[in-house]
Design an enzyme around this catalytic site. Structure first.
Site, short mmCIF file in Angstrom:
data_model
loop_
_atom_site.label_atom_id
_atom_site.label_comp_id
_atom_site.label_asym_id
_atom_site.label_seq_id
_atom_site.Cartn_x
_atom_site.Cartn_y
_atom_site.Cartn_z
N ASP A 1 -5.96 -0.83 -6.66
CA ASP A 1 -7.43 -0.75 -6.72
C ASP A 1 -8.04 -0.25 -5.41
OD1 ASP A 1 -7.06 -2.90 -5.05
OD2 ASP A 1 -8.01 -4.38 -6.34
N TYR B 1 0.88 -1.17 0.00
CA TYR B 1 0.00 0.00 0.00
C TYR B 1 0.91 1.21 0.00
CZ TYR B 1 -4.48 -2.26 0.69
OH TYR B 1 -5.63 -2.97 0.50
N HIS C 1 -9.93 -7.37 -5.67
CA HIS C 1 -9.62 -7.25 -4.25
C HIS C 1 -10.59 -8.11 -3.40
CE1 HIS C 1 -7.35 -4.23 -1.56
NE2 HIS C 1 -7.92 -5.06 -0.71
C1 PPY Z 1 -8.47 -5.25 2.89
O1 PPY Z 1 -9.01 -5.30 3.99
O2 PPY Z 1 -9.06 -5.48 1.85
C2 PPY Z 1 -7.09 -4.90 2.78
O3 PPY Z 1 -6.58 -4.85 1.72
C3 PPY Z 1 -6.31 -4.65 3.97
C4 PPY Z 1 -6.56 -3.35 4.59
C5 PPY Z 1 -6.80 -3.35 5.91
C6 PPY Z 1 -6.99 -2.17 6.52
C7 PPY Z 1 -6.89 -0.99 5.83
C8 PPY Z 1 -6.63 -1.01 4.49
C9 PPY Z 1 -6.46 -2.20 3.87
#
Ligand code: PPY
Length: 500
Positions: free
Chosen positions: A268, A240, A360
């Site tokens: 995404d 991220y 995702h």
């Molecule tokens: C998701 O939960 O889909 C993730 O990719 C992990 C996540 C967890 C917390 C904040 C942002 C992403």
């Protein structure tokens, strides 16, 4: 060497207000007064532990180094004399008692026969909060379910009489050996569901030659995971991108220095999807989450686990950033979350080494198409430009994979490998490392049978002619009901009345 200050429990307890807030984590005392407004999980949860030992609440959801790396050194006040600290007695709730009962009554691992079984068990043996976070997807969860359905709109065209005595499903992924055409995809917050968190994946992966993608938001710290791996074990990193690019640069370069072999940049999630099952848990009021990486502080109180800690993610990320990533690392760069042929072409032209066709796990844009459906659009578009096949540009698919037959369909249609996230997560939530090993074994057993029946002896023999995908892009075809999936899928519920 400076002397370490030793504080007592009562001394710490004197600092239990918003203007003067100390907490204890792992036997150390921290002054978090100035950090309170920045805590991505909100202030309320820290204040609940003001002046007290917060370790039990902190541990499941924060990498061990979250507090030490986010808090300036002058806020690390010293250690606490454990004998003087009042124990935080956590009330055992009815929910917890029931959960324990289910843990005791788990089906023996040798009775688990498919990946759906791990999900069935997980739902009962993890907290409601963990289940809500893991299982949730965005809005109406149409894409979550479509991910599964899409595989069922593709039918096999098996070949016969090919001497399938020996079948071999091993492959390479980005030039690295993999015993399966499957990699463990990134899922966050593993300790919500199992005390060892993502280390269960790492240990199982090393025993079976499977590649693990480490999540930026794993509960275990990046270094803990790498330390648990064998020196020759292949690890990838999911990224991220932080609003503060310096944090991202250091993170990526540290990963490369520690031997990570590929960088999967999530593209995404400029904003996190609204996952209503998760939001209804009102996560923030009860437990907090770490400022895993530096970020913003404009957090609402009831947005669920994921949205509470997502504020560090940079929504300004754009194609213009790709050369910068190229300049900071030599690792192959893969864009995770491509959803159209147009963007697949842009990715190729941007010079990255691969793409993951993904929505995702249904957690971002609801009614976005499945990775498999994107694949049948992307391959001809790339081929028409002479971009496919190309050994230096690999195409992956993830979302909804529960069977080896799904894997074979994706490979036949041009994917190099598929990513599997939730099923491995559920495997360790329900049975720890052993569960993950069993999940890998199930993939092997199913691959062996399905490859024999399909008439493919190696992954190279999986060709488009082995599948009929003509109905894939039609969203109105009827297929037999997927009973196992529907039995584990928990329907969304409506607004909740208050308890009287
Ligand atoms: C998701 O939960 O889909 C993730 O990719 C992990 C996540 C967890 C917390 C904040 C942002 C992403």
């Amino acid at each position: 060497m400076s002397d370490i200050r030793v504080l007592t429990g009562p001394e710490v307890a004197e600092h239990a207000s918003k203007d003067n807030c100390w907490i204890i984590v792992h036997g150390k005392v921290y002054d978090v007064t100035e950090f309170l407004p920045e805590h991505p999980g909100g202030q309320a949860i820290i204040l609940k532990y003001a002046g007290k030992d917060a370790t039990a609440a902190y541990e499941p959801i924060h990498p061990p180094d979250a507090i030490t790396t986010n808090l300036p050194v002058d806020k690390h006040l010293g250690v606490v004399d454990a004998s003087t600290v009042a124990k935080v007695v956590k009330e055992v709730t009815e929910e917890e008692k029931l959960r324990q009962k289910y843990v005791e009554a788990r089906p023996p691992l040798d009775t688990i026969v498919n990946l759906h079984d791990f999900e069935t068990v997980t739902r009962k043996v993890v907290s409601e909060k963990a289940w809500a976070y893991y299982s949730s997807a965005s809005d109406d969860e149409i894409t979550l379910r479509e991910n599964r359905m899409a595989y069922q709109r593709v039918w096999f065209r098996p070949r016969i009489l090919r001497d399938v005595t020996n079948v071999d499903w091993s492959t390479t992924i980005l030039g690295r050996k993999s015993s399966l055409p499957v990699y463990i995809s990134a899922t966050a917050l593993g300790k919500l569901g199992h005390p060892d968190g993502e280390l269960c994946l790492t240990r199982a992966a090393q025993n079976h030659g499977v590649i693990q993608m480490i999540a930026t938001l794993a509960s275990c710290s990046f270094d803990e995971i790498v330390d648990a791996a064998k020196p020759d074990q292949t690890l990838f990193l999911q990224l991220y991108v932080n609003r503060d690019r310096e944090i991202t640069r250091k993170y990526v370069q540290h990963a490369e220095a520690r031997g990570v072999k590929a960088l999967f940049i999530t593209v995404d999630a400029p904003q996190l999807g609204r996952r209503e099952k998760d939001m209804r848990m009102k996560f923030v009021g009860e437990e907090g989450v770490a400022k895993v990486q530096d970020g913003q502080s404009d957090i609402k109180k009831d947005e669920g686990v994921a949205r509470a800690i997502s504020s560090f993610i940079d929504p300004s990320l754009s194609w213009k950033d790709i050369p910068w990533f190229r300049s900071i690392t030599k690792m192959p760069i893969i864009l995770k979350g491509i959803a159209t042929a147009e963007d697949a072409i842009l990715a190729y032209e941007a010079g990255v080494q691969g793409i993951v066709l993904s929505n995702h796990g249904g957690r971002q844009l609801d009614t976005a198409r499945s990775g498999l459906e994107i694949l049948v659009e992307v391959i001809p578009a790339l081929r028409a430009r002479g971009y496919f096949p190309n050994p230096n540009f690999e195409i992956f698919v993830d979302g909804g994979v529960r069977r080896a037959s799904d894997v074979l369909k994706a490979l036949a249609l041009g994917a190099k490998a598929v990513g599997v996230g939730r099923p491995f997560l559920y495997a360790f939530c329900s049975y720890g490392q052993e569960g993950v090993e069993k999940a890998i074994q199930i993939f092997r057993d199913e691959l062996e049978m399905n490859m024999r029946l399909l008439g493919a002896r190696t992954v190279d023999e999986l060709v488009p002619e082995m599948v009929d995908a003509s109905a894939l892009s039609s969203h109105v075809v009827l297929t037999p009901h997927d009973t196992l999936f529907h039995n584990t899928y928990v329907p969304l519920e409506g607004a909740r009345f208050q308890e009287s």
